[in-house]
Design a protein around this motif. Sequence first.
Motif, mmCIF file in Angstrom:
data_model
loop_
_atom_site.group_PDB
_atom_site.id
_atom_site.type_symbol
_atom_site.label_atom_id
_atom_site.label_comp_id
_atom_site.label_asym_id
_atom_site.label_seq_id
_atom_site.Cartn_x
_atom_site.Cartn_y
_atom_site.Cartn_z
ATOM 1 N N PHE A 102 11.885 -16.226 13.521
ATOM 2 C CA PHE A 102 11.762 -14.813 13.136
ATOM 3 C C PHE A 102 10.767 -14.556 12.003
ATOM 4 O O PHE A 102 10.312 -13.435 11.823
ATOM 5 N N ASN A 215 5.928 -16.550 14.903
ATOM 6 C CA ASN A 215 7.135 -16.994 15.598
ATOM 7 C C ASN A 215 8.221 -15.940 15.415
ATOM 8 O O ASN A 215 8.846 -15.870 14.361
ATOM 9 N N ILE A 216 8.430 -15.112 16.448
ATOM 10 C CA ILE A 216 9.525 -14.135 16.361
ATOM 11 C C ILE A 216 10.691 -14.567 17.254
ATOM 12 O O ILE A 216 11.605 -13.797 17.503
ATOM 13 N N SER A 217 10.660 -15.814 17.718
ATOM 14 C CA SER A 217 11.778 -16.337 18.505
ATOM 15 C C SER A 217 12.895 -16.771 17.559
ATOM 16 O O SER A 217 12.692 -16.881 16.349
ATOM 17 N N TRP B 109 11.901 -7.214 17.770
ATOM 18 C CA TRP B 109 12.967 -7.121 18.778
ATOM 19 C C TRP B 109 13.660 -5.763 18.680
ATOM 20 O O TRP B 109 14.130 -5.378 17.603
ATOM 21 N N MET B 145 8.233 -9.926 25.814
ATOM 22 C CA MET B 145 9.339 -10.877 25.998
ATOM 23 C C MET B 145 10.652 -10.117 26.158
ATOM 24 O O MET B 145 10.897 -9.138 25.437
ATOM 25 N N ASN B 174 18.357 -10.264 13.358
ATOM 26 C CA ASN B 174 18.017 -11.620 13.824
ATOM 27 C C ASN B 174 19.226 -12.396 14.344
ATOM 28 O O ASN B 174 19.134 -13.114 15.335
ATOM 29 N N ILE B 191 14.851 -16.434 26.891
ATOM 30 C CA ILE B 191 13.735 -15.494 26.725
ATOM 31 C C ILE B 191 12.827 -15.666 27.937
ATOM 32 O O ILE B 191 12.580 -16.799 28.372
ATOM 33 N N SER B 213 4.865 -10.829 20.514
ATOM 34 C CA SER B 213 4.266 -11.495 19.368
ATOM 35 C C SER B 213 2.879 -10.907 19.106
ATOM 36 O O SER B 213 2.411 -10.028 19.831
#
Lengths: 290, 290
Positions: A102, A215-217, B109, B145, B174, B191, B213
Motif C-alpha cells: 500500500f 505498490n498499492i497491493s 482502492w 485492478m 488498507n 486481484i 497503479s
Amino acid sequence: MRLSQQQLEQFDRDGYLFFPGLFTPEETRNLNDAVPELYNRREAYNVREKGSDAVRTNFAAHMYSEPFARLARHPRMIEPVEDLFGEKLYMHQFKINGKMAFEGDVWQWHQDYGTWLNDDLMPTERAMNVAIFLDEVNDYNGPLMFIPGSHKKGVVEARHDLTTTSYPLWTVDNELIGKLVERAGGKQGGIVAPKGPAGSMILFHSCLVHASSSNISPWNRVSVYLSLCAVSNHIRRHKRPEYIAHRDFTPIECLPDDCLLKDYPVDLPWKNGLPASALQTSLDELKLAA
Amino acid sequence: MRLSQQQLEQFDRDGYLFFPGLFTPEETRNLNDAVPELYNRREAYNVREKGSDAVRTNFAAHMYSEPFARLARHPRMIEPVEDLFGEKLYMHQFKINGKMAFEGDVWQWHQDYGTWLNDDLMPTERAMNVAIFLDEVNDYNGPLMFIPGSHKKGVVEARHDLTTTSYPLWTVDNELIGKLVERAGGKQGGIVAPKGPAGSMILFHSCLVHASSSNISPWNRVSVYLSLCAVSNHIRRHKRPEYIAHRDFTPIECLPDDCLLKDYPVDLPWKNGLPASALQTSLDELKLAA
C-alpha cells in the motif's frame, strides 16, 4: 555456481540474468524475519517514504545484522560476478528496499552507474547490481522493470530529481526512455519485469536502465539490492556518507554455501551504531598510492 | 449484443465481465484522435494530475464531442446493461481517464457506488460501470485492478482521501483491502487486471472494489469510464456539479451498431461551453412527483 557461455551471451545482450528461486524458502526466512526490527530503528540509514512512516530503503544492513552479513558473503551470488569481472569484489552499496504493501512509492527510470561515476568517481562500469527477492514478486506489487539492452548505451544523460520521491535520484528523461523502449522492441519486449518467488536473484548491469512502479497491493515487496564492485574499480571520492557508498575495499571472502542456514561467525563493525566517520563526506579525490 | 446465462452467472460471482477487442481499431481511432484537443481545453471538466499538466480525468465529453456522444449511445454497450437491469438507462457519469505515459498517478482502492450514495443520493446499486480501452492496456501502463467478488459486500466503509492525488476519493481502508483480497484467493486470483487491445470493454459492478497503479511506462493508457444508471434509480441530490453527476434522466436511445464509423447526427448540448447551471450545486434532496 558458474555462468554458462549461453548465460554470458545473454547478459551481454540483455544486460541482466534472472535466477528464479535461487535461494530456498528456508534460506530467505531468516533474512525476511530480520527486516521489521531493522526498519523500526530510527537511524540515518533508514530512508522513509514521502509522507509515510514506511521504510523505502535501509542501507548497509550487512554491517550490523548477522543474516545480512552472511548474505553479503554468499558464494551463489559472489562467484558468478567474480567470474564475469575476473577479479575479486568489494561491497559498494547494500540496501533492503521496502516497497511496502500500500505504501511503496515508485523508483523513477534511472541507471546506477551514472550516480557512482558522478558522485563517487567510480572509474568504470565494472560493478554489478544484484537483486534478491525476500518476498514473492508478482504483477501487482511493483516489480522491477528493465529496458533490455539499454546498458549498451553507456552512461546516458540524467537530471537530479529531488522532489518526486523521498530519495534524490539521477533520472533519465522521458523522451529517451521512449526511444530506448522502442529500440528494445516497444510493446513486444521493450520492457521486461522478472517475477518469481522469494529467494529469486537478478544480476543486472550497472548501466541497465530500470524503474519500478508503486505498490498499492496488500503484499510487501521487500528486496535486497546490492552492488558488487571489482576491487580495482573502487570509488575515488567520499562525497556520500559511508553507509550509502562504502569505503572498505577489502575483497569479499565467501562463506560456505549453507551460510544462510548455519550461524557462521561474521564481523559486524557497526553493530553498536554508525561511527561518526561514516557520516563524514568530502569533495576531495582520494590520493592513491603510485 | 445479449449476455449469455454463463456470462450472467460470471458477473454475479466475480462482479465484472471482460470483452477483449469488442470495438475494432477503426472504431476506436476516431475516439482516440479526439482526445488531445479535449485534454488541451482549460475547462473545469479537465482535472489535471498533482504537480503536472497531464490530464487525470476529463468529464462529460459526450455532452460536447461528437465521437464520444456516439459512443455514449452504442448498442454494444447499452443493450447488455439494459438486459441486466431490465429497464432503460441514463448516463450518470462519463469520464475519459488519461493515465498518461510517465505521468499517470494511482487511483486508490475504492468503490464507486459509495460515492453515488453518499454524495448523489442514488437509491440502489442499479448502476453499471463500463470501461472502454482507447489504448492497449498491458502489464506496464497501470491496468485497472479488481478484487473479484468484492461487490458482494455491498457498500463498505470508506474515508474521504483529499491528499493522495489531485482528485478527492472515498477510499477503502488498507486492512479491509487485505481481507477482501485474501477472501478472493490471495495471491491466487485475489486481484485480477484485465489486459487487452484498444477497443476492449469491461462491465463492472458499482460495488466492485477497484484501483490502478501509476503509469511510468512510455505508453498512454487512455480509457473511457462511464456509469449507466437505471432510470428509476436516478440520483436524488445535486451536491456535485452536473459535469460530474448528470441531471438529465432521459433514457438513452441507441444509435445503430456502426455509429463509430458513420457520422450519425447527435445532440451536443454543451458544445459552446458549460452552462452556468452545470456548476450549481445543492444539498437539498430532489422533490419527486408522487
